[in-house]
Design a protein around this motif. Sequence first.
Motif, short mmCIF file in Angstrom:
data_model
loop_
_atom_site.label_atom_id
_atom_site.label_comp_id
_atom_site.label_asym_id
_atom_site.label_seq_id
_atom_site.Cartn_x
_atom_site.Cartn_y
_atom_site.Cartn_z
N LEU A 66 0.84 -1.21 0.00
CA LEU A 66 0.00 0.00 0.00
C LEU A 66 0.87 1.25 0.00
CD1 LEU A 66 -3.01 0.94 0.23
CD2 LEU A 66 -2.64 1.05 2.70
N ALA A 67 1.90 1.27 0.84
CA ALA A 67 2.79 2.44 0.91
C ALA A 67 3.51 2.67 -0.41
CB ALA A 67 3.80 2.24 2.05
N ALA A 68 3.87 1.58 -1.09
CA ALA A 68 4.59 1.72 -2.36
C ALA A 68 3.72 2.33 -3.44
CB ALA A 68 5.09 0.34 -2.82
N ARG A 69 2.39 2.25 -3.26
CA ARG A 69 1.47 2.75 -4.27
C ARG A 69 0.84 4.09 -3.89
NH1 ARG A 69 -2.41 -2.10 -6.06
NH2 ARG A 69 -3.10 -0.42 -7.44
N ALA A 70 1.25 4.65 -2.75
CA ALA A 70 0.58 5.85 -2.24
C ALA A 70 1.58 6.96 -1.93
CB ALA A 70 -0.22 5.51 -0.99
N ASP A 71 1.08 8.17 -1.95
CA ASP A 71 1.86 9.33 -1.54
C ASP A 71 1.74 9.60 -0.05
OD1 ASP A 71 2.81 10.57 -4.23
OD2 ASP A 71 0.70 10.07 -4.55
N VAL A 72 0.66 9.12 0.55
CA VAL A 72 0.44 9.26 1.99
C VAL A 72 -0.47 8.12 2.43
CG1 VAL A 72 -1.58 10.78 1.70
CG2 VAL A 72 -0.28 10.86 3.84
N LEU A 73 -0.27 7.66 3.65
CA LEU A 73 -1.12 6.62 4.23
C LEU A 73 -2.02 7.24 5.30
CD1 LEU A 73 1.41 3.69 4.81
CD2 LEU A 73 -0.20 3.95 2.92
N THR A 74 -3.24 6.71 5.40
CA THR A 74 -4.13 7.06 6.48
C THR A 74 -4.92 5.80 6.84
OG1 THR A 74 -5.78 8.68 7.25
CG2 THR A 74 -6.05 7.83 5.01
N PHE A 75 -5.87 5.90 7.73
CA PHE A 75 -6.64 4.73 8.16
C PHE A 75 -8.06 5.16 8.48
CE2 PHE A 75 -3.90 6.45 11.46
CZ PHE A 75 -4.80 6.84 12.44
N GLU A 76 -9.00 4.24 8.30
CA GLU A 76 -10.39 4.53 8.60
C GLU A 76 -10.93 3.62 9.70
OE1 GLU A 76 -13.50 2.63 6.12
OE2 GLU A 76 -12.46 1.29 7.47
N ILE A 77 -10.01 2.90 10.33
CA ILE A 77 -10.40 1.99 11.40
C ILE A 77 -9.24 1.91 12.40
CG2 ILE A 77 -9.52 -0.04 10.13
CD1 ILE A 77 -11.94 -1.59 11.33
N GLU A 78 -9.60 1.89 13.69
CA GLU A 78 -8.56 1.89 14.72
C GLU A 78 -7.88 0.53 14.87
OE1 GLU A 78 -11.24 5.26 16.21
OE2 GLU A 78 -11.25 3.67 14.74
N LEU A 79 -8.34 -0.48 14.13
CA LEU A 79 -7.69 -1.79 14.17
C LEU A 79 -6.39 -1.80 13.37
CD1 LEU A 79 -10.77 -4.18 13.81
CD2 LEU A 79 -9.54 -3.57 15.88
N ALA A 80 -6.11 -0.72 12.67
CA ALA A 80 -4.81 -0.60 12.00
C ALA A 80 -3.71 -0.72 13.06
CB ALA A 80 -4.72 0.74 11.27
#
Length: 388
Positions: A66-80
């Motif tokens: 996911l990081a390799a395909r993105a400019d920034v990471l975020t999350f929509e669930i606290e289970l991250a």
Amino acid sequence: MTTLRTPGPTIGVVGGGQLGRMLAEAASPLGVEVVVLDPTPDCPAAPVVRDQIVADFDDEAGIRELAARADVLTFEIELADQDVLERVSEDSGTPVHPKPSTLRTIHDKLVQKRELEDAGIPVPPFRAVDDADDIRDAIDDYGAPVMLKARTGGYDGRGNVPVESKGDAEEALESVAGPAMVEAFVEFEREVSVIAVKGDDEIATFPLGENIHVDEILRETIVPARSSEAATERAYEVARDVLEVMDGRGVYGIELFQTPDGEILLNEIAPRPHNSGHWTIEGAHSSQFEQHARAVLGWPLGSTELRSPTALANLLADVEENRDAQLRHVDRVLETPGATLHWYGKRQARPGRKMGHVTVSGRDEDAAVEDLLETARELEDAVTFRSQ
């Protein structure tokens, strides 16, 4: 597989539920692509995102992809997993917003409350729970009832158990089934929430929402809240103080209690877009989801001003056991002026599961929120999610 890219940036989201779905819908007009990571194949966000990586929320290989395909990471669930996100960010150079340190604080409700109390944020009295005697001691000190909460993993009211008497302590603790904390029960006049946005060098807040819960599950939100000017301003003050404790850009859902004397106490924080902010899609000049995309990318924030008074009603699955989901009576919403339906694309209806929501917006700035709420409730009753 050939990966197509637009000229704009890509946001990688851990989680592909309804929040990821609505984030992608808001990001698309900005020229922003969204890729999600979620363990459920064809997750709710899948139809509207660029791609889905099928992997668990703590799958390090998946998050590295996911990081390799993105400019920034975020999350929509606290289970991250905050530790995995931190490692991947350090190794890949892809930033995470809000910061993993914020997720670490939020993940454990006891840690969250301790850090906020240390920062001077007003919170209800609380303590850690190791056994049923700790709950009984809390009842001695706080009075009955008290609220027992799972420290991790609880959401939509799950993991929150009112304890009415000392005799209920053992059963309540067993139902939580894990590390727990207990809070004094707050006699509140209303529950409110501030949807706040932390940008690169700016902070924005949406108008105060008033929330109505049933069985600890958020059922309805009305905006503007029916609070006094003084209580509303105090809620904003507390929210801004909360943001000082949180690290990283993005939207924060800040749930608060307003007591009969106008005091504001913090309930809980979500470091992401929040159910009580869904009204912003129709009711504000920019939605919480657009704001989250802008914020995590470090872009200027949009206007959070109210377009018109708005009421929201969540649509919960009206089933007694798990079944395939089927949406019914959509025409009732479509023929109602000012009403909008949001269907989350969940394949299975489970008892009490949030399947969508309805918003009803007023036609002018003087529209009565009570009337809007009544209309939203009627539509909530009409629309159902059942199997044949």
